[in-house]
Design a protein around this motif. Structure first.
Motif, PDB file in Angstrom:
ATOM      1  N   MET A   1      -9.806 -17.523  21.445  1.00 26.18           N
ATOM      2  CA  MET A   1     -10.163 -18.616  20.551  1.00 26.18           C
ATOM      3  C   MET A   1     -10.129 -18.138  19.104  1.00 26.18           C
ATOM      4  SD  MET A   1     -13.131 -20.714  22.476  1.00 26.18           S
ATOM      5  CE  MET A   1     -14.133 -19.277  22.580  1.00 26.18           C
ATOM      6  N   THR A   2      -9.896 -19.095  18.227  1.00 21.55           N
ATOM      7  CA  THR A   2      -9.854 -18.800  16.799  1.00 21.55           C
ATOM      8  C   THR A   2     -10.854 -19.698  16.074  1.00 21.55           C
ATOM      9  OG1 THR A   2      -8.256 -20.484  16.115  1.00 21.55           O
ATOM     10  CG2 THR A   2      -7.350 -18.457  17.067  1.00 21.55           C
ATOM     11  N   PRO A   3     -11.158 -19.416  14.814  1.00 16.80           N
ATOM     12  CA  PRO A   3     -12.059 -20.283  14.049  1.00 16.80           C
ATOM     13  C   PRO A   3     -11.484 -21.687  13.861  1.00 16.80           C
ATOM     14  CG  PRO A   3     -11.780 -18.166  12.943  1.00 16.80           C
ATOM     15  CD  PRO A   3     -10.802 -18.204  14.083  1.00 16.80           C
ATOM     16  N   GLU A   4     -10.171 -21.833  14.076  1.00 15.08           N
ATOM     17  CA  GLU A   4      -9.534 -23.146  13.945  1.00 15.08           C
ATOM     18  C   GLU A   4      -9.753 -24.027  15.166  1.00 15.08           C
ATOM     19  OE1 GLU A   4      -8.081 -24.186  11.099  1.00 15.08           O
ATOM     20  OE2 GLU A   4      -8.757 -22.266  10.324  1.00 15.08           O
ATOM     21  N   ASP A   5     -10.275 -23.477  16.257  1.00  8.41           N
ATOM     22  CA  ASP A   5     -10.467 -24.227  17.489  1.00  8.41           C
ATOM     23  C   ASP A   5     -11.729 -25.088  17.439  1.00  8.41           C
ATOM     24  OD1 ASP A   5      -8.210 -23.039  18.600  1.00  8.41           O
ATOM     25  OD2 ASP A   5      -9.368 -21.464  19.607  1.00  8.41           O
ATOM     26  N   ILE A   6     -11.623 -26.264  18.025  1.00  6.73           N
ATOM     27  CA  ILE A   6     -12.789 -27.112  18.275  1.00  6.73           C
ATOM     28  C   ILE A   6     -13.193 -26.804  19.712  1.00  6.73           C
ATOM     29  CG2 ILE A   6     -13.655 -29.471  18.462  1.00  6.73           C
ATOM     30  CD1 ILE A   6     -11.227 -30.279  16.628  1.00  6.73           C
ATOM     31  N   VAL A   7     -14.358 -26.209  19.899  1.00  5.48           N
ATOM     32  CA  VAL A   7     -14.797 -25.786  21.221  1.00  5.48           C
ATOM     33  C   VAL A   7     -15.840 -26.780  21.724  1.00  5.48           C
ATOM     34  CG1 VAL A   7     -15.847 -23.938  22.580  1.00  5.48           C
ATOM     35  CG2 VAL A   7     -14.344 -23.377  20.647  1.00  5.48           C
ATOM     36  N   VAL A   8     -15.531 -27.416  22.857  1.00  7.22           N
ATOM     37  CA  VAL A   8     -16.404 -28.435  23.445  1.00  7.22           C
ATOM     38  C   VAL A   8     -16.982 -27.901  24.746  1.00  7.22           C
ATOM     39  CG1 VAL A   8     -16.469 -30.752  24.469  1.00  7.22           C
ATOM     40  CG2 VAL A   8     -15.123 -30.340  22.403  1.00  7.22           C
ATOM     41  N   THR A   9     -18.288 -28.045  24.889  1.00  3.05           N
ATOM     42  CA  THR A   9     -19.004 -27.706  26.115  1.00  3.05           C
ATOM     43  C   THR A   9     -19.824 -28.943  26.500  1.00  3.05           C
ATOM     44  OG1 THR A   9     -21.023 -26.909  25.054  1.00  3.05           O
ATOM     45  CG2 THR A   9     -19.218 -25.305  25.297  1.00  3.05           C
ATOM     46  N   PRO A  10     -20.467 -28.919  27.642  1.00  2.00           N
ATOM     47  CA  PRO A  10     -21.306 -30.066  27.998  1.00  2.00           C
ATOM     48  C   PRO A  10     -22.461 -30.318  27.020  1.00  2.00           C
ATOM     49  CG  PRO A  10     -20.804 -28.772  29.948  1.00  2.00           C
ATOM     50  CD  PRO A  10     -20.319 -27.982  28.757  1.00  2.00           C
ATOM     51  N   THR A  11     -22.755 -29.368  26.150  1.00  2.00           N
ATOM     52  CA  THR A  11     -23.893 -29.545  25.228  1.00  2.00           C
ATOM     53  C   THR A  11     -23.480 -29.836  23.786  1.00  2.00           C
ATOM     54  OG1 THR A  11     -24.023 -27.155  24.819  1.00  2.00           O
ATOM     55  CG2 THR A  11     -25.358 -28.035  26.622  1.00  2.00           C
ATOM     56  N   GLY A  12     -22.176 -29.946  23.499  1.00  2.00           N
ATOM     57  CA  GLY A  12     -21.746 -30.258  22.138  1.00  2.00           C
ATOM     58  C   GLY A  12     -20.477 -29.531  21.763  1.00  2.00           C
ATOM     59  N   ALA A  13     -20.154 -29.569  20.467  1.00  2.78           N
ATOM     60  CA  ALA A  13     -18.915 -28.960  19.983  1.00  2.78           C
ATOM     61  C   ALA A  13     -19.198 -28.017  18.825  1.00  2.78           C
ATOM     62  CB  ALA A  13     -17.942 -30.049  19.533  1.00  2.78           C
ATOM     63  N   ARG A  14     -18.321 -27.008  18.677  1.00  9.03           N
ATOM     64  CA  ARG A  14     -18.367 -26.070  17.548  1.00  9.03           C
ATOM     65  C   ARG A  14     -17.025 -26.107  16.849  1.00  9.03           C
ATOM     66  NH1 ARG A  14     -19.496 -22.334  21.203  1.00  9.03           N
ATOM     67  NH2 ARG A  14     -17.671 -21.131  20.632  1.00  9.03           N
ATOM     68  N   PHE A  15     -17.086 -26.118  15.509  1.00  5.21           N
ATOM     69  CA  PHE A  15     -15.863 -26.056  14.730  1.00  5.21           C
ATOM     70  C   PHE A  15     -16.195 -25.535  13.350  1.00  5.21           C
ATOM     71  CE2 PHE A  15     -12.699 -28.443  11.988  1.00  5.21           C
ATOM     72  CZ  PHE A  15     -11.609 -27.642  12.303  1.00  5.21           C
ATOM     73  N   ARG A 154     -10.234 -31.241   8.175  1.00  2.00           N
ATOM     74  CA  ARG A 154     -10.137 -29.780   8.206  1.00  2.00           C
ATOM     75  C   ARG A 154      -9.271 -29.233   9.327  1.00  2.00           C
ATOM     76  NH1 ARG A 154     -14.449 -31.709   5.964  1.00  2.00           N
ATOM     77  NH2 ARG A 154     -15.423 -30.638   4.199  1.00  2.00           N
ATOM     78  N   ILE A 155      -8.662 -30.088  10.115  1.00  2.00           N
ATOM     79  CA  ILE A 155      -7.813 -29.598  11.201  1.00  2.00           C
ATOM     80  C   ILE A 155      -6.358 -29.619  10.781  1.00  2.00           C
ATOM     81  CG2 ILE A 155      -9.393 -30.339  13.020  1.00  2.00           C
ATOM     82  CD1 ILE A 155      -7.440 -32.678  13.549  1.00  2.00           C
ATOM     83  N   GLY A 156      -5.564 -28.915  11.558  1.00  2.00           N
ATOM     84  CA  GLY A 156      -4.119 -28.901  11.374  1.00  2.00           C
ATOM     85  C   GLY A 156      -3.472 -28.738  12.733  1.00  2.00           C
ATOM     86  N   PHE A 157      -2.165 -28.570  12.733  1.00  3.77           N
ATOM     87  CA  PHE A 157      -1.462 -28.440  14.006  1.00  3.77           C
ATOM     88  C   PHE A 157      -1.751 -27.110  14.690  1.00  3.77           C
ATOM     89  CE2 PHE A 157       0.992 -31.840  11.999  1.00  3.77           C
ATOM     90  CZ  PHE A 157       0.878 -32.790  13.007  1.00  3.77           C
ATOM     91  N   GLU A 158      -2.380 -26.171  13.982  1.00  5.47           N
ATOM     92  CA  GLU A 158      -2.801 -24.916  14.625  1.00  5.47           C
ATOM     93  C   GLU A 158      -4.134 -25.076  15.356  1.00  5.47           C
ATOM     94  OE1 GLU A 158      -4.820 -25.157  10.725  1.00  5.47           O
ATOM     95  OE2 GLU A 158      -2.793 -25.541  11.375  1.00  5.47           O
ATOM     96  N   THR A 159      -4.827 -26.183  15.091  1.00  7.86           N
ATOM     97  CA  THR A 159      -6.123 -26.445  15.726  1.00  7.86           C
ATOM     98  C   THR A 159      -5.912 -26.784  17.188  1.00  7.86           C
ATOM     99  OG1 THR A 159      -6.961 -27.305  13.633  1.00  7.86           O
ATOM    100  CG2 THR A 159      -8.237 -27.824  15.606  1.00  7.86           C
ATOM    101  N   ARG A 160      -6.809 -26.272  18.016  1.00  6.45           N
ATOM    102  CA  ARG A 160      -6.782 -26.602  19.445  1.00  6.45           C
ATOM    103  C   ARG A 160      -8.134 -27.164  19.849  1.00  6.45           C
ATOM    104  NH1 ARG A 160      -5.284 -21.023  22.113  1.00  6.45           N
ATOM    105  NH2 ARG A 160      -7.213 -20.571  21.040  1.00  6.45           N
ATOM    106  N   LEU A 161      -8.130 -28.021  20.830  1.00 11.27           N
ATOM    107  CA  LEU A 161      -9.353 -28.500  21.459  1.00 11.27           C
ATOM    108  C   LEU A 161      -9.550 -27.652  22.701  1.00 11.27           C
ATOM    109  CD1 LEU A 161     -11.647 -30.651  21.711  1.00 11.27           C
ATOM    110  CD2 LEU A 161     -10.062 -31.925  23.177  1.00 11.27           C
ATOM    111  N   VAL A 162     -10.605 -26.860  22.702  1.00  7.66           N
ATOM    112  CA  VAL A 162     -10.905 -25.985  23.837  1.00  7.66           C
ATOM    113  C   VAL A 162     -12.088 -26.604  24.568  1.00  7.66           C
ATOM    114  CG1 VAL A 162     -11.576 -23.663  24.558  1.00  7.66           C
ATOM    115  CG2 VAL A 162     -10.091 -23.972  22.551  1.00  7.66           C
ATOM    116  N   VAL A 163     -11.841 -27.044  25.805  1.00  5.57           N
ATOM    117  CA  VAL A 163     -12.900 -27.687  26.599  1.00  5.57           C
ATOM    118  C   VAL A 163     -13.330 -26.702  27.674  1.00  5.57           C
ATOM    119  CG1 VAL A 163     -13.521 -29.648  28.050  1.00  5.57           C
ATOM    120  CG2 VAL A 163     -11.910 -29.963  26.151  1.00  5.57           C
TER     121      VAL A 163
END
Length: 167
Positions: A1-15, A154-163
């Protein structure tokens, strides 16, 4: 994972060092996504586009595409345009993108089952605004409107959604 990733878990998201409440599908976070299960699929999903309602808000990013009257998203797994943006009139089942409510005023598109969609794997996974806190989606990831706008800027095409699954 990178700082560009939006990380989603059952308790919320980090970005970008911030935490955001979010909601996921009514079926929860699922490892095996199926059509109609209401699940949000586990995995790493690329950001492939952004749509917005220019009659309701300013352009959220210079690469965002306006949602026009007649824009639809084909959700018919039997149609050749399944899981693609199409225009009305359209002969198959499709979701209206230019809705009367504000749910899709801003939509971030992921590459879930796209661009070569497989019938049965489920239609698009969008990031969009929530109906209200804690109210589940049909499989998408939903945020408070102000948080979604902050993320979109703040996102771009390098951003990923990590679930990630629970646990």
């Amino acid at each position: 994972m990178t700082p560009e990733d939006i990380v989603v878990t059952p308790t919320g998201a980090r970005f970008r060092g911030r935490r955001f409440p979010c909601t996921v599908g009514r079926g929860g976070i699922v490892a095996e996504k199926r059509e109609g299960d209401g699940g949000t699929p586990v995995g790493v999903h690329r950001i492939v586009g952004m749509l917005w309602r220019p009659d309701r808000m300013a352009r959220p990013a210079d690469w965002a595409v306006p949602i026009r009257p007649g824009d639809l998203w084909c959700d018919d797994p039997r149609h050749e345009d399944y899981n693609l943006m199409v225009r009305a009139p359209f002969p198959a089942s499709a979701e209206v993108l230019r809705r009367a409510d504000p749910l899709y005023d801003l939509v971030i598109l992921t590459d879930w089952n796209w661009p070569q969609a497989e019938a049965g794997r489920g239609s698009a996974i969008f990031l969009h605004r929530w109906r209200r806190p804690g109210f589940p989606t049909e499989g998408c990831v939903a945020f408070a409107p102000a948080h979604l706008r902050w993320i979109a800027g703040r996102i771009g095409f390098e951003t990923r959604l990590v679930v990630r699954a629970a646990g």
